[in-house]
Design a protein around this motif. Structure first.
Motif, PDB file in Angstrom:
ATOM      1  N   SER A 143     -59.440 -23.359  50.639  1.00 28.27           N
ATOM      2  CA  SER A 143     -59.872 -23.675  49.271  1.00 28.27           C
ATOM      3  C   SER A 143     -61.295 -23.194  49.073  1.00 28.27           C
ATOM      4  CB  SER A 143     -59.770 -25.178  49.005  1.00 28.27           C
ATOM      5  OG  SER A 143     -60.530 -25.905  49.959  1.00 28.27           O
ATOM      6  N   ALA A 144     -61.712 -23.093  47.807  1.00 28.95           N
ATOM      7  CA  ALA A 144     -63.049 -22.558  47.510  1.00 28.95           C
ATOM      8  C   ALA A 144     -63.566 -23.119  46.187  1.00 28.95           C
ATOM      9  CB  ALA A 144     -63.020 -21.033  47.465  1.00 28.95           C
ATOM     10  N   LEU A 145     -64.874 -23.133  46.080  1.00 30.78           N
ATOM     11  CA  LEU A 145     -65.575 -23.508  44.847  1.00 30.78           C
ATOM     12  C   LEU A 145     -66.484 -22.352  44.468  1.00 30.78           C
ATOM     13  CD1 LEU A 145     -66.711 -25.418  42.659  1.00 30.78           C
ATOM     14  CD2 LEU A 145     -68.165 -26.443  44.408  1.00 30.78           C
ATOM     15  N   HIS A 146     -66.394 -21.893  43.218  1.00 30.33           N
ATOM     16  CA  HIS A 146     -67.159 -20.745  42.747  1.00 30.33           C
ATOM     17  C   HIS A 146     -68.080 -21.215  41.624  1.00 30.33           C
ATOM     18  CE1 HIS A 146     -63.059 -19.687  43.998  1.00 30.33           C
ATOM     19  NE2 HIS A 146     -63.593 -18.616  44.570  1.00 30.33           N
ATOM     20  N   ALA A 147     -69.386 -20.933  41.746  1.00 32.19           N
ATOM     21  CA  ALA A 147     -70.359 -21.389  40.753  1.00 32.19           C
ATOM     22  C   ALA A 147     -71.375 -20.287  40.463  1.00 32.19           C
ATOM     23  CB  ALA A 147     -71.076 -22.649  41.240  1.00 32.19           C
ATOM     24  N   PRO A 148     -71.828 -20.164  39.216  1.00 34.86           N
ATOM     25  CA  PRO A 148     -72.763 -19.080  38.854  1.00 34.86           C
ATOM     26  C   PRO A 148     -74.187 -19.409  39.285  1.00 34.86           C
ATOM     27  CG  PRO A 148     -72.316 -20.454  36.942  1.00 34.86           C
ATOM     28  CD  PRO A 148     -71.445 -20.989  38.061  1.00 34.86           C
ATOM     29  N   LEU A 149     -74.920 -18.385  39.680  1.00 32.43           N
ATOM     30  CA  LEU A 149     -76.336 -18.528  40.035  1.00 32.43           C
ATOM     31  C   LEU A 149     -77.080 -17.338  39.437  1.00 32.43           C
ATOM     32  CD1 LEU A 149     -78.600 -19.986  41.499  1.00 32.43           C
ATOM     33  CD2 LEU A 149     -78.021 -18.712  43.566  1.00 32.43           C
ATOM     34  N   GLN A 150     -77.937 -17.611  38.441  1.00 35.50           N
ATOM     35  CA  GLN A 150     -78.670 -16.553  37.757  1.00 35.50           C
ATOM     36  C   GLN A 150     -80.149 -16.880  37.783  1.00 35.50           C
ATOM     37  OE1 GLN A 150     -77.002 -16.161  33.836  1.00 35.50           O
ATOM     38  NE2 GLN A 150     -74.981 -15.568  34.583  1.00 35.50           N
ATOM     39  N   GLY A 180     -62.319 -10.836  39.011  1.00 35.57           N
ATOM     40  CA  GLY A 180     -61.044 -11.107  38.378  1.00 35.57           C
ATOM     41  C   GLY A 180     -61.183 -12.267  37.407  1.00 35.57           C
ATOM     42  N   PRO A 181     -60.066 -12.850  36.967  1.00 36.05           N
ATOM     43  CA  PRO A 181     -60.132 -13.936  35.974  1.00 36.05           C
ATOM     44  C   PRO A 181     -60.974 -15.126  36.432  1.00 36.05           C
ATOM     45  CG  PRO A 181     -57.891 -13.129  36.192  1.00 36.05           C
ATOM     46  CD  PRO A 181     -58.678 -12.469  37.271  1.00 36.05           C
ATOM     47  N   ALA A 182     -60.821 -15.557  37.692  1.00 32.99           N
ATOM     48  CA  ALA A 182     -61.562 -16.728  38.178  1.00 32.99           C
ATOM     49  C   ALA A 182     -63.062 -16.434  38.250  1.00 32.99           C
ATOM     50  CB  ALA A 182     -61.038 -17.150  39.549  1.00 32.99           C
ATOM     51  N   PHE A 183     -63.420 -15.262  38.782  1.00 36.24           N
ATOM     52  CA  PHE A 183     -64.832 -14.902  38.884  1.00 36.24           C
ATOM     53  C   PHE A 183     -65.460 -14.741  37.498  1.00 36.24           C
ATOM     54  CE2 PHE A 183     -65.218 -12.922  43.423  1.00 36.24           C
ATOM     55  CZ  PHE A 183     -64.728 -14.108  43.948  1.00 36.24           C
ATOM     56  N   THR A 184     -64.695 -14.173  36.563  1.00 37.55           N
ATOM     57  CA  THR A 184     -65.207 -13.980  35.207  1.00 37.55           C
ATOM     58  C   THR A 184     -65.530 -15.320  34.560  1.00 37.55           C
ATOM     59  OG1 THR A 184     -63.920 -11.948  34.942  1.00 37.55           O
ATOM     60  CG2 THR A 184     -64.706 -13.023  32.935  1.00 37.55           C
ATOM     61  N   ARG A 185     -64.644 -16.306  34.727  1.00 38.77           N
ATOM     62  CA  ARG A 185     -64.894 -17.643  34.168  1.00 38.77           C
ATOM     63  C   ARG A 185     -66.114 -18.273  34.821  1.00 38.77           C
ATOM     64  NH1 ARG A 185     -59.454 -18.468  35.032  1.00 38.77           N
ATOM     65  NH2 ARG A 185     -59.859 -20.130  36.554  1.00 38.77           N
ATOM     66  N   ALA A 186     -66.223 -18.136  36.134  1.00 35.50           N
ATOM     67  CA  ALA A 186     -67.354 -18.748  36.838  1.00 35.50           C
ATOM     68  C   ALA A 186     -68.669 -18.092  36.448  1.00 35.50           C
ATOM     69  CB  ALA A 186     -67.135 -18.651  38.344  1.00 35.50           C
ATOM     70  N   LEU A 187     -68.695 -16.762  36.356  1.00 38.63           N
ATOM     71  CA  LEU A 187     -69.925 -16.057  35.979  1.00 38.63           C
ATOM     72  C   LEU A 187     -70.354 -16.388  34.556  1.00 38.63           C
ATOM     73  CD1 LEU A 187     -69.213 -12.573  37.583  1.00 38.63           C
ATOM     74  CD2 LEU A 187     -71.069 -14.129  38.207  1.00 38.63           C
ATOM     75  N   ALA A 188     -69.393 -16.802  33.720  1.00 35.71           N
ATOM     76  CA  ALA A 188     -69.719 -17.174  32.343  1.00 35.71           C
ATOM     77  C   ALA A 188     -70.401 -18.536  32.267  1.00 35.71           C
ATOM     78  CB  ALA A 188     -68.460 -17.171  31.486  1.00 35.71           C
ATOM     79  N   GLY A 189     -70.472 -19.255  33.412  1.00 34.43           N
ATOM     80  CA  GLY A 189     -71.197 -20.520  33.423  1.00 34.43           C
ATOM     81  C   GLY A 189     -70.379 -21.740  33.769  1.00 34.43           C
ATOM     82  N   ARG A 190     -69.108 -21.553  34.112  1.00 34.76           N
ATOM     83  CA  ARG A 190     -68.241 -22.695  34.388  1.00 34.76           C
ATOM     84  C   ARG A 190     -67.737 -22.636  35.829  1.00 34.76           C
ATOM     85  NH1 ARG A 190     -62.610 -24.009  31.150  1.00 34.76           N
ATOM     86  NH2 ARG A 190     -62.047 -25.927  32.267  1.00 34.76           N
ATOM     87  N   PRO A 191     -68.170 -23.573  36.701  1.00 27.91           N
ATOM     88  CA  PRO A 191     -67.681 -23.563  38.088  1.00 27.91           C
ATOM     89  C   PRO A 191     -66.157 -23.627  38.142  1.00 27.91           C
ATOM     90  CG  PRO A 191     -69.527 -25.078  37.864  1.00 27.91           C
ATOM     91  CD  PRO A 191     -69.159 -24.652  36.474  1.00 27.91           C
ATOM     92  N   VAL A 192     -65.592 -22.883  39.064  1.00 30.13           N
ATOM     93  CA  VAL A 192     -64.137 -22.815  39.204  1.00 30.13           C
ATOM     94  C   VAL A 192     -63.759 -23.272  40.607  1.00 30.13           C
ATOM     95  CG1 VAL A 192     -62.123 -21.295  39.257  1.00 30.13           C
ATOM     96  CG2 VAL A 192     -63.899 -20.953  37.526  1.00 30.13           C
ATOM     97  N   VAL A 193     -62.836 -24.243  40.684  1.00 33.03           N
ATOM     98  CA  VAL A 193     -62.336 -24.740  41.963  1.00 33.03           C
ATOM     99  C   VAL A 193     -60.950 -24.159  42.205  1.00 33.03           C
ATOM    100  CG1 VAL A 193     -61.554 -26.772  43.227  1.00 33.03           C
ATOM    101  CG2 VAL A 193     -63.668 -26.867  41.896  1.00 33.03           C
ATOM    102  N   SER A 194     -60.725 -23.651  43.402  1.00 29.57           N
ATOM    103  CA  SER A 194     -59.399 -23.174  43.794  1.00 29.57           C
ATOM    104  C   SER A 194     -58.888 -24.037  44.939  1.00 29.57           C
ATOM    105  CB  SER A 194     -59.469 -21.708  44.241  1.00 29.57           C
ATOM    106  OG  SER A 194     -58.227 -21.312  44.795  1.00 29.57           O
ATOM    107  N   PHE A 195     -57.784 -24.721  44.721  1.00 26.55           N
ATOM    108  CA  PHE A 195     -57.197 -25.555  45.763  1.00 26.55           C
ATOM    109  C   PHE A 195     -56.501 -24.710  46.832  1.00 26.55           C
ATOM    110  CE2 PHE A 195     -56.725 -29.060  42.366  1.00 26.55           C
ATOM    111  CZ  PHE A 195     -58.021 -29.465  42.600  1.00 26.55           C
ATOM    112  N   ASP A 196     -56.129 -23.485  46.467  1.00 26.77           N
ATOM    113  CA  ASP A 196     -55.465 -22.572  47.407  1.00 26.77           C
ATOM    114  C   ASP A 196     -55.940 -21.156  47.086  1.00 26.77           C
ATOM    115  OD1 ASP A 196     -53.871 -21.056  49.032  1.00 26.77           O
ATOM    116  OD2 ASP A 196     -51.964 -21.861  48.319  1.00 26.77           O
TER     117      ASP A 196
END
Length: 330
Positions: free
Chosen positions: A128-135, A92-108
């Motif tokens: 809560s969660a932190l999403h970061a790309p790994l390639q 979705g939008p959050a995963f797409t941003r994270a996969l593009a190279g920008r870690p995304v933090v979700s407070f909820d």
């Protein structure tokens, strides 16, 4: 008034001491994580170890790695929580941003479309969660760290994960290269020997580049974990890349970590001396860490030479970091 000023001074000193201790512990934890990444293992074992180590270092309750093959939904390929290993994920939008190279933090996590599709048991367990790309090694994946509390992850967690993941990617690329090398050796018995030997040599060259990664463990402090056989070719390659890295980062110190070596031949010691001399000519300090009994014996035999007396050694990588961190020296 004087008593009040004294109390304020004492409080400020206590705060500075706590900040220094936190800084040292964070650097030591980062260094230990980097060492764990370099442990031998298959690609799958390295994946699982990276997820576990990063989750521990960041204080997360769980971690999982979601692979996203091109044009397909996400597949969980490693997870520290069995309840997460069977989950299905759509980007979705959050995963797409994270996969593009920008870690995304979700407070909820309940506010993210990707998490809203998860079972109720998962949503009640994590806040809560932190999403970061790994390639690495042909893998395009998302590392997800979760915690029961809402708003747990902060900018400090994002900074830590940004510093850990490049080393994790190198470890994965090295594990992939080793597996491909093993497969190539098996195929060499069935196909033309000359063709396969060429392929193996290319893969060996890739492994040599990955087996002595140059890692920035702190601001202007580089670390080189040494694994495997040290020969003239590998040392020359290391010197070339290390000098470029020293100039690029304006490093003030380089730690050559030989923890992974059980022993070191005199010829290898001479090679490391050349590297240390070149680094010092650029104005940076160069120290050896992880000195074991056999390596210490070799150093003692070589230290009759004047040039070896300039090499500073430490028993553990953590000891070198404590000495080189600016706050620790103060």
């Amino acid at each position: 008034m004087e008593d009040e000023a004294a109390r304020e001074t004492i409080a400020e000193l206590l705060r500075a001491r706590e900040e220094e201790r936190a800084l040292r512990l964070e650097a030591e934890g980062l260094a230990e994580a980097l060492l764990l990444f370099t442990e031998p293992g298959t690609f799958a074992e390295t994946l699982a170890r990276i997820v576990e180590v990063v989750a521990q270092r960041l204080g997360a309750a769980a971690g999982l790695l979601i692979a996203f093959p091109e044009g397909a939904d996400g597949e969980v390929i490693a997870a520290t929580d069995p309840a997460l290993s069977t989950t299905a994920w759509q980007s979705g939008p959050a995963f797409t941003r994270a996969l593009a190279g920008r870690p995304v933090v979700s407070f909820d996590v309940t506010q993210l479309a990707e998490w809203q599709r998860q079972p109720e048991a998962v949503l009640t367990r994590y806040g809560s969660a932190l999403h970061a790309p790994l390639q690495a090694g042909g893998l395009q994946a998302l590392l997800v760290l979760a915690h029961p509390a809402r708003a747990f992850f902060s900018a400090r967690h994002v900074s830590l994960v940004r510093r850990l993941l490049p080393a994790a990617a190198q470890a994965l690329a090295r594990a992939r290269a080793e597996e491909e090398l093993a497969r190539a050796r098996e195929l060499a018995h069935e196909r033309e020997i000359t063709e396969k030997l060429t392929l193996i040599e290319h893969q060996r060259a890739a492994m040599r580049a990955l087996s002595m990664p140059i890692l920035q463990v702190w601001s202007r402090i580089l670390c080189v974990p040494v694994i495997g056989l040290v020969d003239e070719e590998r040392c020359a390659d290391l010197m070339e890349k290390l000098l470029v890295a020293v100039r690029a980062t304006r490093a003030r110190a380089v730690i050559i970590d030989v923890t992974g070596l059980d022993r070191m031949e005199a010829s290898a010691l001479a090679l490391f001396l050349r590297v240390a001399t070149a680094v010092r000519l650029l104005g940076s300090a160069c120290v050896l860490a992880g000195i074991g009994p056999e390596v210490a014996r070799g150093l003692a035999q070589e230290q009759e030479g004047e040039e070896w007396r300039a090499i500073v050694t430490y028993r553990r990588l953590q000891d070198a970091l404590r000495q080189l961190l600016p706050s620790a020296r103060k």
